[in-house]
Structures are given as C-alpha cells and as structure tokens.
Scaffold this motif. Sequence first.
Motif, mmCIF file in Angstrom:
data_model
loop_
_atom_site.group_PDB
_atom_site.id
_atom_site.type_symbol
_atom_site.label_atom_id
_atom_site.label_comp_id
_atom_site.label_asym_id
_atom_site.label_seq_id
_atom_site.Cartn_x
_atom_site.Cartn_y
_atom_site.Cartn_z
ATOM 1 N N SER A 109 0.828 -1.212 0.000
ATOM 2 C CA SER A 109 0.000 0.000 0.000
ATOM 3 C C SER A 109 0.857 1.255 0.000
ATOM 4 N N LEU A 110 2.011 1.203 0.662
ATOM 5 C CA LEU A 110 2.929 2.343 0.654
ATOM 6 C C LEU A 110 3.500 2.555 -0.749
ATOM 7 N N ARG A 111 3.863 1.466 -1.392
ATOM 8 C CA ARG A 111 4.432 1.575 -2.742
ATOM 9 C C ARG A 111 3.385 2.052 -3.754
ATOM 10 N N GLU A 112 2.099 1.793 -3.467
ATOM 11 C CA GLU A 112 1.037 2.188 -4.388
ATOM 12 C C GLU A 112 0.520 3.602 -4.144
ATOM 13 N N ALA A 113 0.991 4.262 -3.085
ATOM 14 C CA ALA A 113 0.487 5.600 -2.754
ATOM 15 C C ALA A 113 0.649 6.535 -3.952
ATOM 16 N N ARG A 114 -0.429 7.234 -4.302
ATOM 17 C CA ARG A 114 -0.418 8.044 -5.528
ATOM 18 C C ARG A 114 0.234 9.407 -5.326
ATOM 19 N N GLN B 208 -1.236 10.861 0.443
ATOM 20 C CA GLN B 208 -1.713 9.494 0.668
ATOM 21 C C GLN B 208 -0.621 8.644 1.309
ATOM 22 N N LEU B 209 0.611 8.857 0.893
ATOM 23 C CA LEU B 209 1.721 8.118 1.497
ATOM 24 C C LEU B 209 1.828 8.418 2.983
ATOM 25 N N ALA B 210 1.740 9.686 3.341
ATOM 26 C CA ALA B 210 1.816 10.083 4.753
ATOM 27 C C ALA B 210 0.662 9.490 5.547
ATOM 28 N N ASP B 211 -0.545 9.531 4.986
ATOM 29 C CA ASP B 211 -1.709 8.985 5.688
ATOM 30 C C ASP B 211 -1.552 7.486 5.934
ATOM 31 N N ARG B 212 -1.090 6.773 4.911
ATOM 32 C CA ARG B 212 -0.944 5.326 5.060
ATOM 33 C C ARG B 212 0.165 4.979 6.049
ATOM 34 N N TRP B 213 1.229 5.751 6.044
ATOM 35 C CA TRP B 213 2.309 5.505 6.996
ATOM 36 C C TRP B 213 1.842 5.765 8.422
ATOM 37 N N GLU B 214 1.140 6.858 8.625
ATOM 38 C CA GLU B 214 0.671 7.191 9.973
ATOM 39 C C GLU B 214 -0.338 6.171 10.491
ATOM 40 N N ALA C 258 11.115 -3.876 5.684
ATOM 41 C CA ALA C 258 10.407 -3.879 4.395
ATOM 42 C C ALA C 258 9.461 -2.695 4.283
ATOM 43 N N ALA C 259 8.753 -2.370 5.363
ATOM 44 C CA ALA C 259 7.828 -1.239 5.343
ATOM 45 C C ALA C 259 8.590 0.080 5.275
ATOM 46 N N VAL C 260 9.673 0.186 6.041
ATOM 47 C CA VAL C 260 10.481 1.408 6.015
ATOM 48 C C VAL C 260 11.055 1.627 4.617
#
Length: 240
Positions: free
Chosen positions: A51-56, A60-66, A77-79
């Motif tokens: 999901s992080l790699r797919e962030a548009r 969205q990347l920040a929201d998914r990480w938080e 792997a997530a980092v």
Amino acid sequence: LPPRGLGLRAQALAALGRAGDAYGLLGALRQQQALPEDRINTLEAQWAEASLREARDANQLADRWEALPRPLKSEPAAVAAYAERAAALRWEEAAAHSIEHALDTHWDESLAGLYGRLPIGRLDARREHAERWLQAHPASPALLLTLARLNRAQGHGSQSETYLHRALAQGANADAWEELGHGFAQAGDDPRARLSYANALRASRGEPTSELPGRDLKQKIFDEAVTEERDEHGMPRLRE
C-alpha cells in the motif's frame, strides 16, 4: 460476505494493485476470524508494504504511513517501501528521515545499503549520518558501501575507493565491485574498471574474484582491521 469470501476479496484486491483497500479489511478479517491469525499477520505486513508503494501522492503516502501500527513502522520492508516511494515523489526529507530513524532505533543492513542508493540529494547530511553510524558499526559492508557511494557522488573518489576496499574485506560482494568499477571508469582508469566490472559479474555468480593490482600489504591489513564496535552509549558491543 461470509468469512471465507471476505478473505478471498481482500486477497483479490491486493492482487489487483489495491493493497490499501485490502489493508482496510484487516479489522473485519480479524473480527470474523476469516483466516488464521498468523496468516493475517503475514498479510498485514505484505499489504502494508504494497500500500505504501502504491500511494499516488505524498499526502496518501503520509496517511498510510501514519495509519500503520508502531511495530510495522520498524519493519525494514515497510520502512524501505515508504522511503523509496517518498524518494520517487521527491519528498526527500521524509525518505531520508524514515531510514535514519529506523537505523537509530534498530540496525539493519538492508536499510543501511538503501540509504546510499536513494535517488535523492541531501548528500552532506546523509554522509554525516553514515559516518556517525560507522563508529558503532565499523564492519558493516552495507554501510561502507553507502559511504563509498555518497563520497563518489560528492566527487571524493579516493575516499570512496578506500571505503570500498574496506567493504570488500568485510564481506561486501558484487555491488561493491560494481561501484569500484564506476569509480575507476569515472577516473579514466579503464583497466581497473574492466577488472572491477568482471569481478562484479564473477561475484554475482559465486565465482572467485581476481585481486586488484596496486594494493600493498599495509593497505590490505587496514582494510581487514575492525575497530571495536560500540553502541549509542559508547559501550562495547558483544559479537553476535
């Protein structure tokens, strides 16, 4: 949906490049016990990374990480997924800081190597961080390779070569030979560049490599010597 159908739907979403939507179903999967808990935990890590790699975009990347639970934010792997996506979105500070925080918390060779490969600037700051980490991890092949890459990017070819010889002596392999080849080629030293690139290929195949000419015994001893590893409090580390 029945539990089995919910599990299949979530896995189908992930397979279709909608890992964020699949990740959002994890709560329902757990509540309905649609899959064994260990399987859900595995999928959670996989879908989080995807999901992080797919962030548009950066928002969205920040929201998914938080939204990730704290333990997942420490998973290499997530980092790596977050840092690489942030770098691709030109969010350079976030890309660098995510790896810096992770390595300050728990050392990981794969992240130490990625830190030098990130396609971002911040060369001075990254080199300073890497030099500080080297005090605690002087035998880290990935960190030595990262320092070599950062030094070459700043035009410090001689220092880069020194780090690469140390990296090879500490167990680095094909990537370090390839980086040596880049440095020699950049310096116009075609014979040693060709030998380094050939060694990179040999190393990737698990074959013996050829020794570079011009390294005397004193230099080889320096390459192999490792100072005592110390933690962030200055205490000696026990060898694992």
